[in-house]
Structure formats: structure tokens, C-alpha cells
Design a protein around this motif. Structure first.
Motif, PDB file in Angstrom:
ATOM      1  N   UNK A 124       0.881   6.288  -7.202  1.00 51.58           N
ATOM      2  CA  UNK A 124      -0.085   7.057  -7.568  1.00 51.58           C
ATOM      3  C   UNK A 124       0.140   8.579  -7.414  1.00 51.58           C
ATOM      4  N   UNK A 137      -0.865  11.638   1.123  1.00 55.26           N
ATOM      5  CA  UNK A 137      -0.634  10.065   1.116  1.00 55.26           C
ATOM      6  C   UNK A 137      -0.635   9.528   2.388  1.00 55.26           C
ATOM      7  N   UNK A 179       2.560   1.341  -3.277  1.00 52.27           N
ATOM      8  CA  UNK A 179       1.803   1.853  -4.316  1.00 52.27           C
ATOM      9  C   UNK A 179       1.078   3.241  -4.418  1.00 52.27           C
ATOM     10  N   UNK A 180       1.194   3.826  -2.864  1.00 54.58           N
ATOM     11  CA  UNK A 180       1.059   5.406  -2.668  1.00 54.58           C
ATOM     12  C   UNK A 180       1.959   5.829  -3.616  1.00 54.58           C
ATOM     13  N   UNK A 209      -2.313  10.971  -9.494  1.00 55.41           N
ATOM     14  CA  UNK A 209      -3.641  10.576  -8.890  1.00 55.41           C
ATOM     15  C   UNK A 209      -3.866  10.921  -7.498  1.00 55.41           C
ATOM     16  N   UNK A 231       0.883  -0.929   0.109  1.00 61.81           N
ATOM     17  CA  UNK A 231       0.073   0.092  -0.112  1.00 61.81           C
ATOM     18  C   UNK A 231       0.712   1.400  -0.076  1.00 61.81           C
TER      19      UNK A 231
END
Lengths: 200, 200
Positions: free
Chosen positions: A168, A179, A164-165, A173, A161
């Protein structure tokens, strides 16, 4: 033969200085551009390409060393985080500090993911992940975190996660200021024991 | 000039057959070994390397095409999943079907992550992710899923947890039979609205 010794020591000191300069330059160059070439890095370090390749025979070996260097630096910061008290609050503090590092090294992370063999990025995170694991274990014992999934899985979810941030943000995004809160909110919910309420 | 037309049509049909054979062989070879070379793939497809490079000038372009092909095939399966009724149950069904595809293409996924530019693997998942997004939006409207995090973030979390599970299996930390349940349990908790209870 003191003269030869002095010369060897001098050479060693030179080599150490060059390695340090290459690692610093690589951290800076790859931090700006994950595709930065070894030529650019050598130039920024003020050494020749032959010298760079003498210490790091391939771009992958250099990247591995840069990543090890970054993790070691990060470990100093993470070692300062107070992990005592309420496990959820301790995890929130740990995520905030970890995220600052991941965010700082976002570009380096892309370079590593594109260059190092599968699994190597996670392998290099062994120390920070051991810290997360220990905190999760304590939280499980105290009933703050779920026990129906393996600890190693929960550690992996946090790792994925968080990284993944970074993706992003790179994709535009998510903005960097949001975040840490998104990660914390997601992870605290994911770690909540079944039947318990998700924290507000 | 019917003769020339027939010949052109014949050549086109040959090219189509070769492309199909290369894509099938690449899917199989890369499914066994993410480092499979274009020579191996050409051999398995029964075509020469020149023919392969005529259609796919680089390994990256071939991998991109193989990935597009795999996603298209996967879309047929995912289109059959019943997404009506309780959003949590619908999401559970969607995760199970999606996971079967991710698990099947685990090795191809490694190859793609190591070869394609950053963000491309996610970009190629636009169709399956649009389906997830639609279901999350419905679940948010019906109060089943949280609204305090952006839908795009939740879609990303599902993508990262699912692909992270593939890494866990590759590293031997999770067995394939357990992964779907771990993913579902994690995602349903992460998506639970604040203050609501995590599903048992």
C-alpha cells in the motif's frame, strides 16, 4: 606447515570480509532499488563480479542470503520486545517493532518476492512467525484472541496484512506514519473472539 | 478488391483463433504448473513458437494477457452475485464467489506474482476491487462496517487475506473446503466497527 595454515586463514578472512561487504552493499542497493543488478552490488561492495559470483552463483542466491541477513538483524530487535502482560498490548508492541523492520526493508521485500520461489519469503520468516505464534497461543488461552480459527491462519493473516501494508505504501495509498496503527487496528479486530467487542 | 479483403479477413480470423487457442492453452498449462514454459503452451495450443511470440513477445506479456482473460471471465460470475440487503451477508456472498475464482486460478496467481512487475496483480484486479469498494462504502454508511480506517485499506485487507489463503493452501496449511469460511470470518471481524461485537 604454519606458513600454509597462515595463508589459508588469511584467505578465509578475506572471503569473510568480501561476503560481509557484498551483503552490506546488497542490502543498501536493493533497499534503494529492488531491481539493483549484481554488477551494481559488486561495484558498491568494492569487489569484482567474479568474486561476487564465487560466493553467490546467482542473483537469487544472493537475495536469499541478504534476506536471511536482514531477518537475523531484525530478530535481535524483536527479541527485545516485552511480550508479557495483556496479550493485546503485547501484540501491539510486537506489531510496532515488526512494522519498523518491514518498512525499512520494503524495497528488499519486493526484490525477494519477485526473485525467490513461492513460499520462500514466508519460510525465511520462520523465527519472527514463531514468536507471533507463541503470543497468539497465550492470548487464546487467556481469552483475548479467538479460538475458532487455527493459530497458523491467524499468524498468516498478520503476515499478509503487514506485508500488504508495504505494498500500500509502495503504491502511495498509505503513508508510512499511519501504517502501524492501521495494521494494529485491523489485526486486533480480526483476532477478537466472536461475540466480544472490537477494541476502540 | 474483394479477394484481398477476404484474404485479410481470413488472416485476421486465423490470428484471432490462434490468440484464443494460446490463451486457453496458457490458462490450462499455467493452471497445472505456474512454471509452464512458452514452448509447452505453444504445443498445447497447436501453434508454433514463432506464432506464439508473434502475438506475445515475452512470457510476461502472455501471462498478463492470460490474467486479463481470467479476470474478465471472473467478472461475469461476480456480476451475478446479489449485493443487496444486509452488507455483511452481501459481503459473505461476494467472498464466497470471489474465493471460488481465486482458488480456481491459484496456480496462475503464483505465475503472475513471480513474473509480473510489483503491483501489477493488484492493478489487474481493478474491476473486482471496485465492486468490493462499493459494497464496503454502503456498509460503512449503514453502520455495518468500520469507518475509522480508509475504505482503500479495507479493500486491500480483503485482497491480501484472500490471496494469502491461496498461499496457505499451496503450502498445505489450509484445505480448500475451509478457506472461504476462514476468509469470511476474518474479514467480517476486521471490518466490525470499534465497540461493536464480532459476529458469531
Amino acid at each position: 606447515m604454519p606458513v600454509k595454515q597462515a595463508s589459508t586463514t588469511g584467505k578465509r578472512a578475506d572471503a569473510q570480509r568480501n561476503i560481509a561487504a557484498i551483503l552490506d552493499a546488497a542490502t543498501e542497493c536493493l533497499g534503494r532499488d529492488p531491481a539493483a543488478s549484481t554488477s551494481e552490488i559488486a561495484k558498491a561492495a568494492g569487489v569484482g563480479r567474479v568474486t561476487l559470483y564465487g560466493h553467490f552463483p546467482s542473483r537469487a542466491e544472493l537475495l536469499d542470503a541478504v534476506f536471511v541477513h536482514a531477518i537475523e538483524g531484525g530478530e535481535e530487535a524483536l527479541g527485545q520486545v516485552d511480550l508479557s502482560g495483556d496479550p493485546r498490548e503485547a501484540l501491539t508492541r510486537l506489531i510496532e517493532s515488526s512494522w519498523r523492520l518491514v518498512d525499512r526493508y520494503r524495497s528488499l521485500l519486493i526484490a525477494a518476492q519477485n526473485t525467490l520461489p513461492p513460499g520462500r519469503v514466508r519460510e525465511l520468516h520462520a523465527d519472527p512467525m514463531a514468536r507471533v505464534e507463541k503470543l497468539i497461543e497465550r492470548g487464546r488461552k487467556q481469552g483475548a484472541f479467538r479460538k475458532d480459527l487455527p493459530t497458523s491462519w491467524l499468524v498468516g493473516v498478520m503476515h499478509n496484512v503487514m506485508h500488504g501494508a508495504a505494498d500500500e505504501i509502495n503504491a502511495g495509498r498509505v503513508t508510512p506514519d499511519k501504517a502501524a496503527a492501521y495494521i494494529t487496528t485491523t489485526i486486533l479486530a480480526a483476532f477478537t473472539p466472536p461475540g466480544d467487542r472490537v477494541p476502540d
